[in-house]
Design an enzyme around this catalytic site. Sequence first.
Site, PDB file in Angstrom:
ATOM      1  N   THR A 133      30.342  40.993  48.500  1.00  0.00           N
ATOM      2  CA  THR A 133      31.562  40.209  48.709  1.00  0.00           C
ATOM      3  C   THR A 133      32.154  40.443  50.100  1.00  0.00           C
ATOM      4  O   THR A 133      31.954  41.515  50.688  1.00  0.00           O
ATOM      5  CB  THR A 133      32.603  40.604  47.632  1.00  0.00           C
ATOM      6  OG1 THR A 133      33.891  40.153  48.027  1.00  0.00           O
ATOM      7  CG2 THR A 133      32.688  42.121  47.452  1.00  0.00           C
ATOM      8  N   ASP A 134      32.939  39.477  50.567  1.00  0.00           N
ATOM      9  CA  ASP A 134      33.649  39.663  51.845  1.00  0.00           C
ATOM     10  C   ASP A 134      34.753  40.716  51.726  1.00  0.00           C
ATOM     11  O   ASP A 134      35.260  41.203  52.735  1.00  0.00           O
ATOM     12  CB  ASP A 134      34.240  38.331  52.348  1.00  0.00           C
ATOM     13  CG  ASP A 134      35.235  37.670  51.399  1.00  0.00           C
ATOM     14  OD1 ASP A 134      35.495  38.205  50.310  1.00  0.00           O
ATOM     15  OD2 ASP A 134      35.768  36.596  51.771  1.00  0.00           O
ATOM     16  N   GLU A 135      35.137  41.062  50.474  1.00  0.00           N
ATOM     17  CA  GLU A 135      36.270  41.975  50.302  1.00  0.00           C
ATOM     18  C   GLU A 135      35.966  43.377  50.822  1.00  0.00           C
ATOM     19  O   GLU A 135      36.884  44.160  51.074  1.00  0.00           O
ATOM     20  CB  GLU A 135      36.704  42.006  48.826  1.00  0.00           C
ATOM     21  CG  GLU A 135      37.051  40.615  48.342  1.00  0.00           C
ATOM     22  CD  GLU A 135      37.800  40.553  47.024  1.00  0.00           C
ATOM     23  OE1 GLU A 135      38.478  41.513  46.661  1.00  0.00           O
ATOM     24  OE2 GLU A 135      37.682  39.498  46.359  1.00  0.00           O
ATOM     25  N   TYR A 159      38.005  47.746  43.396  1.00  0.00           N
ATOM     26  CA  TYR A 159      36.860  46.827  43.322  1.00  0.00           C
ATOM     27  C   TYR A 159      36.094  46.794  44.639  1.00  0.00           C
ATOM     28  O   TYR A 159      34.879  47.019  44.684  1.00  0.00           O
ATOM     29  CB  TYR A 159      37.337  45.413  42.948  1.00  0.00           C
ATOM     30  CG  TYR A 159      36.310  44.330  43.224  1.00  0.00           C
ATOM     31  CD1 TYR A 159      35.096  44.302  42.529  1.00  0.00           C
ATOM     32  CD2 TYR A 159      36.535  43.336  44.184  1.00  0.00           C
ATOM     33  CE1 TYR A 159      34.142  43.314  42.792  1.00  0.00           C
ATOM     34  CE2 TYR A 159      35.601  42.352  44.448  1.00  0.00           C
ATOM     35  CZ  TYR A 159      34.401  42.345  43.746  1.00  0.00           C
ATOM     36  OH  TYR A 159      33.468  41.380  44.005  1.00  0.00           O
ATOM     37  N   LYS A 163      32.251  48.029  45.633  1.00  0.00           N
ATOM     38  CA  LYS A 163      31.223  47.132  46.184  1.00  0.00           C
ATOM     39  C   LYS A 163      30.746  47.654  47.545  1.00  0.00           C
ATOM     40  O   LYS A 163      29.554  47.588  47.858  1.00  0.00           O
ATOM     41  CB  LYS A 163      31.763  45.702  46.323  1.00  0.00           C
ATOM     42  CG  LYS A 163      31.994  44.964  45.017  1.00  0.00           C
ATOM     43  CD  LYS A 163      30.726  44.719  44.203  1.00  0.00           C
ATOM     44  CE  LYS A 163      29.787  43.715  44.836  1.00  0.00           C
ATOM     45  NZ  LYS A 163      28.663  43.368  43.919  1.00  0.00           N
TER      46      LYS A 163
HETATM   47  P1  NAD Z   1      31.448  38.074  36.671  1.00  0.00           P
HETATM   48  O1  NAD Z   1      32.426  39.159  36.369  1.00  0.00           O
HETATM   49  O2  NAD Z   1      31.759  36.673  36.252  1.00  0.00           O
HETATM   50  O3  NAD Z   1      30.024  38.432  36.048  1.00  0.00           O
HETATM   51  C1  NAD Z   1      29.475  39.704  36.097  1.00  0.00           C
HETATM   52  C2  NAD Z   1      28.324  39.770  35.089  1.00  0.00           C
HETATM   53  O4  NAD Z   1      27.725  41.073  35.166  1.00  0.00           O
HETATM   54  C3  NAD Z   1      28.774  39.569  33.641  1.00  0.00           C
HETATM   55  O5  NAD Z   1      27.888  38.686  32.990  1.00  0.00           O
HETATM   56  C4  NAD Z   1      28.667  40.970  33.041  1.00  0.00           C
HETATM   57  O6  NAD Z   1      28.373  40.961  31.648  1.00  0.00           O
HETATM   58  C5  NAD Z   1      27.539  41.577  33.852  1.00  0.00           C
HETATM   59  N1  NAD Z   1      27.606  43.042  33.910  1.00  0.00           N
HETATM   60  C6  NAD Z   1      28.691  43.824  34.151  1.00  0.00           C
HETATM   61  N2  NAD Z   1      28.345  45.126  34.125  1.00  0.00           N
HETATM   62  C7  NAD Z   1      27.001  45.170  33.880  1.00  0.00           C
HETATM   63  C8  NAD Z   1      26.063  46.216  33.765  1.00  0.00           C
HETATM   64  N3  NAD Z   1      26.437  47.501  33.876  1.00  0.00           N
HETATM   65  N4  NAD Z   1      24.764  45.907  33.532  1.00  0.00           N
HETATM   66  C9  NAD Z   1      24.377  44.607  33.392  1.00  0.00           C
HETATM   67  N5  NAD Z   1      25.230  43.580  33.483  1.00  0.00           N
HETATM   68  C10 NAD Z   1      26.532  43.852  33.738  1.00  0.00           C
HETATM   69  O7  NAD Z   1      31.212  38.166  38.248  1.00  0.00           O
HETATM   70  P2  NAD Z   1      30.855  37.017  39.289  1.00  0.00           P
HETATM   71  O8  NAD Z   1      32.111  36.420  39.802  1.00  0.00           O
HETATM   72  O9  NAD Z   1      29.811  36.141  38.700  1.00  0.00           O
HETATM   73  O10 NAD Z   1      30.238  37.892  40.467  1.00  0.00           O
HETATM   74  C11 NAD Z   1      28.832  38.178  40.518  1.00  0.00           C
HETATM   75  C12 NAD Z   1      28.553  39.019  41.740  1.00  0.00           C
HETATM   76  O11 NAD Z   1      28.978  38.329  42.912  1.00  0.00           O
HETATM   77  C13 NAD Z   1      29.313  40.345  41.753  1.00  0.00           C
HETATM   78  O12 NAD Z   1      28.465  41.344  42.256  1.00  0.00           O
HETATM   79  C14 NAD Z   1      30.481  40.100  42.685  1.00  0.00           C
HETATM   80  O13 NAD Z   1      30.878  41.295  43.333  1.00  0.00           O
HETATM   81  C15 NAD Z   1      29.869  39.119  43.674  1.00  0.00           C
HETATM   82  N6  NAD Z   1      30.801  38.182  44.318  1.00  0.00           N
HETATM   83  C16 NAD Z   1      31.697  37.457  43.582  1.00  0.00           C
HETATM   84  C17 NAD Z   1      32.534  36.526  44.221  1.00  0.00           C
HETATM   85  C18 NAD Z   1      33.495  35.663  43.449  1.00  0.00           C
HETATM   86  O14 NAD Z   1      34.297  34.951  44.056  1.00  0.00           O
HETATM   87  N7  NAD Z   1      33.461  35.658  42.126  1.00  0.00           N
HETATM   88  C19 NAD Z   1      32.457  36.371  45.606  1.00  0.00           C
HETATM   89  C20 NAD Z   1      31.518  37.139  46.333  1.00  0.00           C
HETATM   90  C21 NAD Z   1      30.692  38.023  45.665  1.00  0.00           C
HETATM   91  P1  TYD Z   2      41.327  36.204  42.478  1.00  0.00           P
HETATM   92  O1  TYD Z   2      40.851  34.897  41.937  1.00  0.00           O
HETATM   93  O2  TYD Z   2      41.661  37.303  41.523  1.00  0.00           O
HETATM   94  O3  TYD Z   2      40.255  36.669  43.554  1.00  0.00           O
HETATM   95  P2  TYD Z   2      40.323  37.892  44.655  1.00  0.00           P
HETATM   96  O4  TYD Z   2      41.468  38.772  44.328  1.00  0.00           O
HETATM   97  O5  TYD Z   2      39.009  38.551  44.429  1.00  0.00           O
HETATM   98  O6  TYD Z   2      40.449  37.214  45.980  1.00  0.00           O
HETATM   99  O7  TYD Z   2      42.622  35.922  43.344  1.00  0.00           O
HETATM  100  C1  TYD Z   2      42.601  35.012  44.432  1.00  0.00           C
HETATM  101  C2  TYD Z   2      43.939  35.074  45.111  1.00  0.00           C
HETATM  102  O8  TYD Z   2      44.937  34.554  44.217  1.00  0.00           O
HETATM  103  C3  TYD Z   2      44.384  36.494  45.437  1.00  0.00           C
HETATM  104  O9  TYD Z   2      45.100  36.484  46.677  1.00  0.00           O
HETATM  105  C4  TYD Z   2      45.328  36.855  44.302  1.00  0.00           C
HETATM  106  C5  TYD Z   2      45.946  35.515  43.936  1.00  0.00           C
HETATM  107  N1  TYD Z   2      46.323  35.341  42.520  1.00  0.00           N
HETATM  108  C6  TYD Z   2      47.605  34.860  42.210  1.00  0.00           C
HETATM  109  O10 TYD Z   2      48.462  34.610  43.093  1.00  0.00           O
HETATM  110  N2  TYD Z   2      47.919  34.677  40.892  1.00  0.00           N
HETATM  111  C7  TYD Z   2      47.028  34.977  39.884  1.00  0.00           C
HETATM  112  O11 TYD Z   2      47.379  34.817  38.687  1.00  0.00           O
HETATM  113  C8  TYD Z   2      45.724  35.442  40.231  1.00  0.00           C
HETATM  114  C9  TYD Z   2      44.705  35.769  39.159  1.00  0.00           C
HETATM  115  C10 TYD Z   2      45.432  35.597  41.573  1.00  0.00           C
END
Ligand code: NAD
Ligand code: TYD
Length: 357
Positions: A133-135, A159, A163
């Site tokens: 992630t970019d975070e 988090y 990561k």
């Molecule tokens: P998510 O929380 O929707 O899904 C995570 C999945 O991993 C779930 O299906 C969960 O059951 C599984 N999981 C959790 N712990 C596990 C373990 N110990 N063993 C096997 N499976 C396990 O997350 P997401 O949003 O789909 O993100 C997927 C990946 O992408 C993550 O690594 C996250 O850091 C990265 N990512 C997410 C975003 C975003 O905006 N959502 C952006 C950039 C990167």
């Molecule tokens: P989120 O979807 O949790 O992603 P991330 O924290 O990983 O960027 O949140 C996106 C942005 O929205 C973040 O700045 C937090 C804000 N946010 C709210 O203002 N209200 C909410 O209820 C949630 C879940 C997030």
Amino acid sequence: MSILVTGGAGFIGSNFVLDWLAQSEEPVINLDKLTYAGNLENLASLQGDARHVFVQGDIGDSALVAQLLAQHQPRAVLNFAAESHVDRSIHGPEDFIQTNVVGTLRLLQSVRSYWQGLDEARRAAFRFLHVSTDEVYGSLAPADPAFTETHKLEPNSPYSASKAASDHLVRAWLHTYGLPVLTTNCSNNYGPYHFPEKLIPLIIVNALAGKPLPIYGDGLQVRDWLYVKDHCSAIRRVLEAGRVGEIYNVGGWNEKPNIDIVHTVCSLLDELRPKADGTGYAGQITYVTDRPGHDRRYAIDASKIERELGWKPAETFDTGIRKTVQWYLANPDWVAHVQSGAYREWVQTQYAGTDKP
Ligand code: NAD
Ligand code: TYD
């Protein structure tokens, strides 16, 4: 040939598996623990498809992972599995360390052992792709340039710290053991199957239910949004042509303050599902206490992946957010099952008898 995907029942992982099998005959072994965030209903359209082998399990279960690698002999492992929600990490960081750090460590060890046993040609062709992630880069001031791949890692939440730790482990497994790794660091995703604890799906679902739309702090925090299917295409491209050991930032050049995102979603809902009383959904916006340590701004410089691999997003924010709102309107059952917890029963009712060691 096959690939092993971890976390393939989550938001991005399930979109990736669906897109992969829509474009390729190559089977996917899908290892997912099915935490609260894992939802096999996302993969219901693959029921009966022999190219998708689902296994419920933990990336940290070394015996299980070794058995799966030996049995299926994948040419690549793609690690999506993680605890992914910042707010949950603030309330309970331990699960994040366990899966994102210890789990990634154990997965790397299992994969290294398997990879070392391959013949020379397969060892050279093998890839471990880590989805990050970019975070991990921390927070930007308003005038700072967007994150490049050489930006130092300055994670601020449990988090992002977990990561960043996993990214370091992946790097070390290349430098120390020679494991052919690739890392992608992507901006905020949105799209179908997004669990409604994250901003965009939460706003859609709450708006339709007549509930408050919570904005943390002043709502002026900036995120860089990418449609999930564009993230999936970037991962496919990095797997196909990325240079071993490289990091690729993935983003949509689409920075927006949270409050603008919420207003856009409200306007789309006003157009597509107007409220019976004639008022707008924006009337439900409620400012709430800010998230502790809330990062102010993320922005991804995605020029490296475009220059080296020719990848660009297919969707603009306008097209992607419209598709997303339409998807939630068209899938009320998915939303209802997530909200009631019924999706957790899907594994028993729909996947009885599948390959679950
Ligand atoms: P998510 O929380 O929707 O899904 C995570 C999945 O991993 C779930 O299906 C969960 O059951 C599984 N999981 C959790 N712990 C596990 C373990 N110990 N063993 C096997 N499976 C396990 O997350 P997401 O949003 O789909 O993100 C997927 C990946 O992408 C993550 O690594 C996250 O850091 C990265 N990512 C997410 C975003 C975003 O905006 N959502 C952006 C950039 C990167
Ligand atoms: P989120 O979807 O949790 O992603 P991330 O924290 O990983 O960027 O949140 C996106 C942005 O929205 C973040 O700045 C937090 C804000 N946010 C709210 O203002 N209200 C909410 O209820 C949630 C879940 C997030």
